[in-house]
Each structure stands twice: as C-alpha cells, then as structure tokens.
Enzyme design. Structure first.
Site, PDB file in Angstrom:
ATOM      1  N   GLU A 138       0.238   3.230   9.648  1.00  0.00           N
ATOM      2  CA  GLU A 138      -1.009   2.514   9.974  1.00  0.00           C
ATOM      3  C   GLU A 138      -0.792   1.542  11.130  1.00  0.00           C
ATOM      4  O   GLU A 138       0.008   0.611  11.006  1.00  0.00           O
ATOM      5  CB  GLU A 138      -1.507   1.732   8.753  1.00  0.00           C
ATOM      6  N   GLU A 235     -10.968  -2.246   2.107  1.00  0.00           N
ATOM      7  CA  GLU A 235      -9.854  -3.190   2.203  1.00  0.00           C
ATOM      8  C   GLU A 235     -10.342  -4.430   2.952  1.00  0.00           C
ATOM      9  O   GLU A 235      -9.966  -4.685   4.091  1.00  0.00           O
ATOM     10  CB  GLU A 235      -8.656  -2.557   2.923  1.00  0.00           C
TER      11      GLU A 235
END
Length: 260
Positions: A138, A235
């Site tokens: 990520e 998130e």
C-alpha cells in the site's frame, strides 16, 4: 456495494471480538484490522464465526514503534525481523481465515531499500501462496507518513511487476492516492487488474466519506461499473462514537438497493 469496517479505526475503543460484533450490528459485510496480535487468534475466529463476517486483511507488525518504525520490509539489514513479522502475520491470518496480509515497507529510500523490499515480498508470496492468502502493498502519502518507502501507485506497479507473483496485489487506498496523485477515477480504471483491496476515507481530514474533496458516491459508482464486487474498506477516523458517523453507510446501501 459491500463494505468492510476497518477496526483499527472504527470501534477501536472495544476489544477486537466486540468490535467485530459491533460491525455486524451496524450492517457491515466484512471486517479488517491493523495489528491484532495482542488478541488470541482463537477469540477473533470465534467472533468471526459467530457473526458470519470474513476478515479481509491485517498488517505485518511495524517493528519498534517507540524508535519510529512503521514497517520493516524495506529496511536493509533487518531482513530477519521483517521475515519473522511476515511469518507471524501469515500464521495469524491462517488461524483466523483472514484473506490478505499487508506487508508494511517502513521508512527508507534508495536502491538498497528497493532490493530489500522486493526480496522480502518474494519471501512473503512464497509463504502465503500455499494457503490462498494474498499479499498486499500500500502506498502511503508523504504528509501522514513522511519518508515511507512506498508512496505512489506507479512505484507499486513497478514493484508488483518485478516480483512477478500472482499472490502480490495492490492495496488502493483512495485517501492516500488522492493526496499523492489525484485522478482517482482514471487510476482505479487503469490499475484495476492489480488491485487486491480498496479502502477509503474523506480527504483531507481522513474522516467519514460524507464530506471533503472526494465525491464518494461517484467513486463507488465507478468501482461498481468496473465490476469490482469485493467489500470496500472503510478506514477512516471517526469523530466521536463510530455509530454516530455511519449515516453514509445507510445512504449508500439504500441508494444501491433502489438502483435498477
């Protein structure tokens, strides 16, 4: 659309099993977490089986957080620690039937860091593949994580091509990508073949996706039109109680149900 509650931020005032139950009660389709290692895997798996929610992902340990670590796998000279963290994460994922492990790169730069990251990712993929576990990388934005090794989707694309393993995929976090690169619709479309998970939060404050510079109604429609049907990871950092920030979830689900 289906949505996953990231329990690193949502209901993080509860123990992890109770946070899983809260996500189920709120209407989420799945859950994911950051670093669950202080909770016995058996307790997490029991809560997942009780609620019927899948756990989509968890992170490798960051290392010595007090000393400033934020991942180990791109840190030259710390390969033993990095691989121990990868092995631990895969074992926890197997015990909880978690689908993916995010291998955190850490703060580093340069060709030696790149070589370390690639080598550790190859190790991770070889360890994960027999168990059907996906390895995710990520990019993190330079404002929230200054000095983090992996910062852009183009850098991630090149690393995925170099590792060249089917278990390695991109975690596309709309929050980080918007800050670093923008142009979310085109990037989602272009990178779709590499994407293993999508996350989101408002920009720039990383709050609930009902305000800010990104129109998530449009982004969710784009993702659906691409045929991506996995749960998207919420998130974001709630202000106050998580339950009081979920109006977006109710609106999104009702809008989806009414669509032709």
């Amino acid at each position: 659309m289906k949505f996953s509650a990231n329990l690193g931020f949502l209901w993080n005032d509860l123990c992890l099993p109770d946070a899983i139950r809260a996500a189920k009660a709120a209407g989420f389709d799945a859950v994911e977490c950051h670093w669950p290692y202080d909770v016995p895997a058996a307790e997490v798996r029991a809560a997942l089986e009780e609620t019927g929610l899948p756990m989509l992902g968890l992170n490798t340990r960051r290392g010595d957080v007090g000393a400033g670590d934020n991942g180990l796998s791109a840190l030259t000279g710390r390969e033993v620690e990095a691989r121990a963290a990868i092995t631990e994460a895969i074992a926890y994922a197997r015990a909880t039937q978690t689908r993916a492990v995010h291998v955190m790169a850490g703060y580093s730069a340069g060709p030696e860091a790149h070589a370390s990251f690639v080598a550790n990712l190859r190790f991770a993929c070889a360890e994960a593949e027999p168990h059907g576990i996906t390895i995710l990388i990520e990019p993190l934005n330079r404002h929230d994580a200054p000095g983090y090794f992996l910062q852009t989707t183009e850098q991630a694309r090149a690393i995925i091509a170099e590792v060249d393993h089917p278990a390695l995929r991109l975690m596309f976090d709309c929050y980080h990508v918007q800050i670093m690169e923008g142009d979310l619709t085109r990037r989602l479309t272009d990178l779709q073949p590499l994407i293993g998970h999508i996350q989101f939060a408002s920009v720039p404050d990383r709050g609930a996706p009902d305000h800010g510079e990104v129109d998530y109604a449009d982004i969710f429609a784009t993702i659906a039109a691409l045929g991506y049907d996995l749960a998207l990871g919420a998130e974001y950092k709630p202000v106050g109680k998580t339950e009081n920030t979920l109006g977006w979830l109710d609106l999104t689900c009702r809008s989806t149900q009414k669509a032709p």
